[in-house]
Design a protein around this motif. Structure first.
Motif, PDB file in Angstrom:
ATOM      1  N   ASP A  79     -13.712   7.840  -0.933  1.00 61.87           N
ATOM      2  CA  ASP A  79     -14.356   8.370   0.637  1.00 61.87           C
ATOM      3  C   ASP A  79     -14.748   7.249   1.437  1.00 61.87           C
ATOM      4  N   ARG A  80     -15.148   6.349   1.225  1.00 59.65           N
ATOM      5  CA  ARG A  80     -15.280   5.218   2.055  1.00 59.65           C
ATOM      6  C   ARG A  80     -13.854   4.668   2.861  1.00 59.65           C
ATOM      7  N   MET A  81     -12.981   4.598   1.804  1.00 51.92           N
ATOM      8  CA  MET A  81     -11.593   4.086   2.593  1.00 51.92           C
ATOM      9  C   MET A  81     -10.975   5.214   3.559  1.00 51.92           C
ATOM     10  N   TYR A  82     -11.255   6.452   3.043  1.00 52.86           N
ATOM     11  CA  TYR A  82     -10.843   7.693   3.687  1.00 52.86           C
ATOM     12  C   TYR A  82     -11.533   7.756   4.963  1.00 52.86           C
ATOM     13  N   THR A  83     -12.565   7.412   5.196  1.00 53.76           N
ATOM     14  CA  THR A  83     -13.179   7.466   6.774  1.00 53.76           C
ATOM     15  C   THR A  83     -12.408   6.798   7.607  1.00 53.76           C
ATOM     16  N   LYS A  84     -11.497   5.677   7.252  1.00 54.64           N
ATOM     17  CA  LYS A  84     -10.446   5.122   8.001  1.00 54.64           C
ATOM     18  C   LYS A  84      -9.228   5.355   8.003  1.00 54.64           C
ATOM     19  N   ASN A  85      -9.118   6.647   7.166  1.00 57.25           N
ATOM     20  CA  ASN A  85      -7.884   7.173   7.186  1.00 57.25           C
ATOM     21  C   ASN A  85      -6.774   6.612   6.098  1.00 57.25           C
ATOM     22  N   VAL A  86      -7.615   5.841   5.312  1.00 50.59           N
ATOM     23  CA  VAL A  86      -6.578   5.183   4.148  1.00 50.59           C
ATOM     24  C   VAL A  86      -6.812   6.055   2.874  1.00 50.59           C
ATOM     25  N   HIS A  87      -5.557   6.295   2.349  1.00 48.62           N
ATOM     26  CA  HIS A  87      -5.781   7.283   1.361  1.00 48.62           C
ATOM     27  C   HIS A  87      -5.821   6.434  -0.247  1.00 48.62           C
ATOM     28  N   SER A  88      -6.034   7.144  -1.195  1.00 49.87           N
ATOM     29  CA  SER A  88      -6.181   6.440  -2.659  1.00 49.87           C
ATOM     30  C   SER A  88      -5.017   7.100  -3.493  1.00 49.87           C
ATOM     31  N   VAL A  89      -4.493   6.273  -4.605  1.00 50.57           N
ATOM     32  CA  VAL A  89      -3.657   6.771  -5.627  1.00 50.57           C
ATOM     33  C   VAL A  89      -4.362   6.332  -7.074  1.00 50.57           C
ATOM     34  N   LEU A  90      -5.025   7.184  -7.670  1.00 49.66           N
ATOM     35  CA  LEU A  90      -5.741   6.828  -8.896  1.00 49.66           C
ATOM     36  C   LEU A  90      -4.722   6.300  -9.965  1.00 49.66           C
ATOM     37  N   ASP A  91      -5.053   5.175 -10.265  1.00 49.11           N
ATOM     38  CA  ASP A  91      -3.992   4.644 -11.420  1.00 49.11           C
ATOM     39  C   ASP A  91      -4.713   4.470 -12.469  1.00 49.11           C
ATOM     40  N   PHE A  92      -4.557   4.996 -13.782  1.00 46.36           N
ATOM     41  CA  PHE A  92      -5.001   4.837 -14.844  1.00 46.36           C
ATOM     42  C   PHE A  92      -4.481   3.512 -15.447  1.00 46.36           C
ATOM     43  N   SER A  93      -5.112   2.541 -15.381  1.00 47.12           N
ATOM     44  CA  SER A  93      -4.678   1.099 -15.626  1.00 47.12           C
ATOM     45  C   SER A  93      -4.720   0.840 -17.304  1.00 47.12           C
ATOM     46  N   VAL A  94      -4.808   1.496 -18.140  1.00 49.51           N
ATOM     47  CA  VAL A  94      -4.951   1.253 -19.491  1.00 49.51           C
ATOM     48  C   VAL A  94      -3.676   0.890 -20.068  1.00 49.51           C
TER      49      VAL A  94
END
Length: 388
Positions: A79-94
């Protein structure tokens, strides 16, 4: 083109003074190769021995490079990054689980993530790692064109079905799916599987994305061949471009086994290869989509220039920039401010299980010339700006 990446105020807009101090301390530690080597060994031993170090790891390297232990745990950062229009890719890194029930668990996790991201504008992609869905040695055997036992044929069919199940849900939900690349001696099996999914699900637009590791000198020829097959079979190509993460391992194996080194001879050649592929994809953008995964400023400027010269909108959904969380914020946040599509890979998972990923990140920062110094210089510049 103006140098937009010098703006540290934008780059670190969501970081507090305390966050900056922690990041500066961490990169100072990472800068020391002996310290990283010793720290990695001690951490592995401590976790294996069940020593109480998870809290320390969580408050330092984990929190800098990872979003949390679960999807919900990642949401404040997303949510914090998205306030600056930066999206996220959830990467399950196990990593490193090589038994059937763990492959099924990983698949179920990706299906769960697809459902989680479907309604969230801040999460435009899903992603998985091939060895999360099947044994490395099995991919290798297929890549080397060796005959499978009857048991292995059944095992491979289960791997194929995992890919199919995830790709179908991605298609149904209209969520693009990134499939990572791994070592060259198992990659052809992944490429073939992924191409089959592109043929099936990328008729109208790119839903399934493969990955090109462009420290491999053969990848442009591979892409040109794929492009011909896409033209013939009427499907779109989705491609994530990266330089690559297994260089030392690739070179050592080639030397040991007496075959041609699959890696470009030096960084300059790798950079040229990356940029040539980027140009080729823009020449064929009507049938391609690009996720440009790079921490390289020159390649980022090149893509900006290609977007402009192609007369495309900055936020064209076929065009994405991507960086890893915890690195190159000066690229991610400044690009987003300019109106480009940007997504940060946000690793998550139980602290103990994510450690192989974190150790690789620390070692990569140590070995890539100038990368850690660049992070330190940018943080120092922002600290100074805030004081003034």
């Amino acid at each position: 083109m103006n140098n937009i990446f010098d703006n540290t105020e934008t780059a670190f807009a969501i970081k507090s003074d305390s966050d900056l101090e922690k990041a500066y301390f961490l990169f100072k530690m990472i800068k020391s190769e002996p310290l990283v080597r010793i720290g990695s060994a001690v951490t592995k031993f401590a976790l294996k021995s069940n020593l109480p170090v998870e809290g320390l790891i969580r408050s330092t390297v984990f929190d800098h490079f990872c979003g949390g232990v679960s999807e919900e745990d990642c949401m404040p950062i997303i949510d914090r990054m998205y306030t600056k229009n930066v999206h996220s890719v959830l990467d399950f890194s196990v990593e490193g689980k090589e038994i059937e029930n763990q492959f099924d668990f990983a698949m179920e996790k990706i299906l769960q993530i697809l459902k989680f991201v479907k309604e969230k504008d801040a999460l435009p992609f899903a992603v998985f790692k091939p060895t999360g869905f099947g044994r490395f040695k099995l991919y290798q055997k297929i890549t080397e064109k060796k005959i499978l036992t009857e048991e292995e044929k059944l095992e491979w069919e289960r791997v194929r079905q995992r890919y199919e199940k995830v790709a179908k849900l991605a298609f149904d939900y209209d969520v693009p799916l990134l499939i990572d690349a791994e070592e060259s001696w198992m990659q052809e099996a992944v490429d073939d599987l992924t191409e089959g999914l592109m043929m099936k699900y990328n008729k109208e637009k790119a839903i399934v994305f493969s990955t090109l590791q462009l420290y491999r000198w053969d990848r442009l020829d591979y892409l040109k061949g794929l492009s011909e097959r896409a033209q013939k079979n009427n499907f779109k190509i989705g491609m994530k471009l990266v330089r690559g993460a297994y260089m030392e391992k690739e070179r050592e194996r080639a030397k040991e086994n007496g075959y041609a080194d699959p890696i470009c001879k030096d960084k300059a050649e790798t950079d040229k290869n990356f940029n040539d592929v980027l140009k080729y994809m823009f020449e064929n953008i009507d049938k391609m989509a690009i996720f440009c995964g790079t921490h390289n400023e020159e390649s980022s400027y090149l893509m900006m220039d290609l977007i402009q010269k192609s007369g495309l909108e900055k936020n064209d959904q076929r065009l994405w920039f991507g960086q890893l969380y915890g690195m190159s914020d000066h690229i991610s946040f400044n690009l987003a401010k300019e109106g480009y599509n940007v997504a940060k890979y946000l690793p998550f998972g139980p602290v103990k299980d994510v450690m192989p990923y974190l150790i690789r990140r620390a070692e990569e920062n140590t070995s890539v010339a100038g990368q850690t110094n660049r992070e330190l210089d940018l943080i120092a510049k922002e600290k100074k700006r805030r004081k003034l």
